[in-house]
Write a protein that holds these residues in place. Structure first.
Motif, short mmCIF file in Angstrom:
data_model
loop_
_atom_site.label_atom_id
_atom_site.label_comp_id
_atom_site.label_asym_id
_atom_site.label_seq_id
_atom_site.Cartn_x
_atom_site.Cartn_y
_atom_site.Cartn_z
N ASP A 150 -4.49 -2.78 -11.82
CA ASP A 150 -3.57 -3.69 -11.15
C ASP A 150 -2.46 -2.85 -10.50
O ASP A 150 -1.80 -2.06 -11.19
CB ASP A 150 -2.98 -4.66 -12.18
N ILE A 151 -2.27 -3.01 -9.20
CA ILE A 151 -1.30 -2.15 -8.51
C ILE A 151 0.13 -2.40 -8.99
O ILE A 151 0.93 -1.47 -9.07
CB ILE A 151 -1.41 -2.31 -6.98
N ASP A 152 0.44 -3.65 -9.35
CA ASP A 152 1.79 -3.93 -9.84
C ASP A 152 2.07 -3.20 -11.15
O ASP A 152 3.18 -2.70 -11.37
CB ASP A 152 1.99 -5.44 -10.04
N ALA A 153 1.06 -3.14 -12.01
CA ALA A 153 1.22 -2.45 -13.30
C ALA A 153 1.49 -0.97 -13.10
O ALA A 153 2.39 -0.39 -13.74
CB ALA A 153 -0.02 -2.66 -14.16
N LEU A 154 0.74 -0.32 -12.19
CA LEU A 154 0.95 1.11 -11.97
C LEU A 154 2.25 1.39 -11.22
O LEU A 154 2.86 2.45 -11.41
CB LEU A 154 -0.23 1.71 -11.21
N ALA A 155 2.67 0.46 -10.39
CA ALA A 155 3.89 0.68 -9.60
C ALA A 155 5.15 0.50 -10.43
O ALA A 155 6.24 0.92 -10.00
CB ALA A 155 3.92 -0.26 -8.41
N THR A 156 5.03 -0.10 -11.62
CA THR A 156 6.22 -0.38 -12.43
C THR A 156 6.14 0.17 -13.85
O THR A 156 7.17 0.38 -14.50
CB THR A 156 6.46 -1.89 -12.52
N ALA A 276 1.49 4.26 -6.13
CA ALA A 276 1.21 2.83 -6.19
C ALA A 276 2.36 2.03 -5.56
O ALA A 276 2.13 1.06 -4.84
CB ALA A 276 0.98 2.39 -7.63
N ALA A 277 3.59 2.44 -5.84
CA ALA A 277 4.75 1.75 -5.27
C ALA A 277 4.78 1.87 -3.75
O ALA A 277 5.12 0.91 -3.04
CB ALA A 277 6.04 2.30 -5.89
N MET A 278 4.45 3.06 -3.22
CA MET A 278 4.42 3.25 -1.78
C MET A 278 3.39 2.33 -1.13
O MET A 278 3.69 1.65 -0.13
CB MET A 278 4.10 4.71 -1.43
N ILE A 279 2.19 2.30 -1.68
CA ILE A 279 1.14 1.47 -1.10
C ILE A 279 1.51 -0.01 -1.20
O ILE A 279 1.31 -0.78 -0.25
CB ILE A 279 -0.20 1.74 -1.79
N ARG A 280 2.06 -0.42 -2.32
CA ARG A 280 2.45 -1.82 -2.49
C ARG A 280 3.50 -2.21 -1.46
O ARG A 280 3.47 -3.32 -0.91
CB ARG A 280 2.97 -2.05 -3.90
N GLY A 281 4.43 -1.30 -1.17
CA GLY A 281 5.45 -1.59 -0.17
C GLY A 281 4.89 -1.67 1.24
O GLY A 281 5.33 -2.50 2.04
N ARG A 282 3.91 -0.82 1.55
CA ARG A 282 3.34 -0.80 2.89
C ARG A 282 2.29 -1.89 3.10
O ARG A 282 2.10 -2.36 4.22
CB ARG A 282 2.68 0.57 3.16
N HIS A 283 1.57 -2.23 2.04
CA HIS A 283 0.43 -3.13 2.15
C HIS A 283 0.53 -4.24 1.09
O HIS A 283 -0.09 -4.14 0.02
CB HIS A 283 -0.89 -2.36 1.97
N PRO A 284 1.27 -5.28 1.36
CA PRO A 284 1.43 -6.36 0.37
C PRO A 284 0.12 -7.03 -0.03
O PRO A 284 0.05 -7.65 -1.09
CB PRO A 284 2.36 -7.35 1.08
N GLU A 285 -0.91 -6.89 0.81
CA GLU A 285 -2.20 -7.51 0.51
C GLU A 285 -2.99 -6.77 -0.56
O GLU A 285 -3.96 -7.30 -1.12
CB GLU A 285 -3.05 -7.61 1.78
N VAL A 286 -2.60 -5.54 -0.87
CA VAL A 286 -3.35 -4.73 -1.83
C VAL A 286 -3.03 -5.18 -3.26
O VAL A 286 -1.87 -5.24 -3.66
CB VAL A 286 -3.05 -3.23 -1.66
#
Length: 321
Positions: A150-156, A276-286
């Motif tokens: 889960d991208i949110d889990a890795l980003a936080t 993960a945080a960078m990708i989440r910020g650039r690509h909200p669909e991920v």
């Protein structure tokens, strides 16, 4: 999971076959082919496994002896089995051609070239459709399942199960005031190359790891040729201590490369979080981060398990009786 294919009419498929005895002409994949392959993958590849990404193909193009052909906007990839390099194997075709029509093209090709039609690294969702098309043997590839997070889990790193990861990040921040991250670019590529050269493989690493190290340098040398996004982690007085490179397809970012200085406590955990945080910020669909396989490496397997995957994507070798 959606199928890998959309249908075309039988009449269209018939026209394809009638124009030429067999239109499949496989040739070696080069960086000049990346754009056309990525275009097909980004429109049709929905399996979620790394084998249907540019990095999954190009990082291992020599190791698995990949070549390709495109017929009616459908991508065919020929290589060898991930379990047995002596056996020719194909990826499941990706594109608008109906699965049965693409299989018939491959059957004809294999008959002419006197090779057995075998599919390798088949996503689990495609095992049943292949069985319905006459492929009766499916063997799971034990060391080649993809780890998906889960991208949110890795980003936080939020939640109790990530407490150790947060501790490592806090240690890194305390030890390295003034740390910074920056997108991988022409400006910092030389420093990343130098970091990779200085970084030595452990003596007990297997042959595939040494091959991968060489391919990472190749990626850095040709970075602008790929649809990649990268991040560089640096600290004062030491410079680059980690970097990561990935690509986005659909709702998944495939993190193909992540390298760190193991002497810098927390550098790996920090790199994972910040990428993960960078990708989440650039690509909200991920929604997901695919960190690929462990290839049977016990240390790599342990590290991937400690990040708590939300799913494992199994793969299979599939053949006819």
């Amino acid at each position: 999971m959606r199928p890998l294919f959309t249908d075309i009419s039988p009449r269209t498929a018939g026209k394809i076959r009638s124009r030429v005895s067999n239109p499949l002409r496989f040739r070696r994949i080069s960086t000049a082919d990346v754009d056309k392959i990525y275009d097909i993958l980004s429109r049709y590849a929905t399996a979620g496994t790394c084998d249907y990404s540019i990095g999954g193909i190009m990082m291992w193009v020599d190791y698995f002896n990949y070549s390709f052909a495109i017929v009616y906007d459908t991508l065919f990839i020929k290589g060898v089995s991930e379990e047995d390099a002596s056996q020719v194997a194909f990826s499941v075709p990706v594109g608008p051609m109906d699965l049965r029509d693409s299989i018939e093209l491959l059957r004809d090709y294999c008959a002419v070239n006197r090779i057995k039609l075998r599919f390798s690294a088949v996503p689990e969702a495609m095992v049943e459709p292949l069985a319905e098309a006459g492929f009766s043997s499916a063997e799971q590839l034990a060391d080649w399942s993809d780890y998906v997070y889960d991208i949110d889990a890795l980003a936080t790193y939020s939640g109790k199960k990530y407490s150790k990861k947060r501790n490592h990040v806090n240690r890194f921040i305390t030890d390295n005031p003034g740390w910074s991250v920056a997108p991988l670019s022409a400006d910092n590529l030389p420093a990343v190359r130098d970091f990779l050269v200085r970084r030595r493989l452990a003596a007990d690493k297997q042959e595939s790891a040494a091959y991968e190290q060489r391919q990472v340098m190749r990626v850095l040398d040709e970075y602008q040729s790929y649809p990649y996004e990268g991040l560089v982690l640096s600290v004062p007085g030491r410079g680059v201590v980690a970097f990561g490179i990935g690509e986005v397809i659909g709702d998944t970012v495939f993190e193909h490369i992540e390298k760190m200085d193991h002497e810098v406590a927390g550098a790996g955990e920090m790199m994972c979080r910040e990428f993960a945080a960078m990708i989440r910020g650039r690509h909200p669909e991920v929604k997901y981060v695919n960190r690929e396989e462990d290839a049977g490496d016990p240390g790599l397997r342990y590290a991937k398990e400690q990040l708590h995957p939300v799913k494992m994507l199994a793969k299979y070798d599939v053949t006819s009786a």
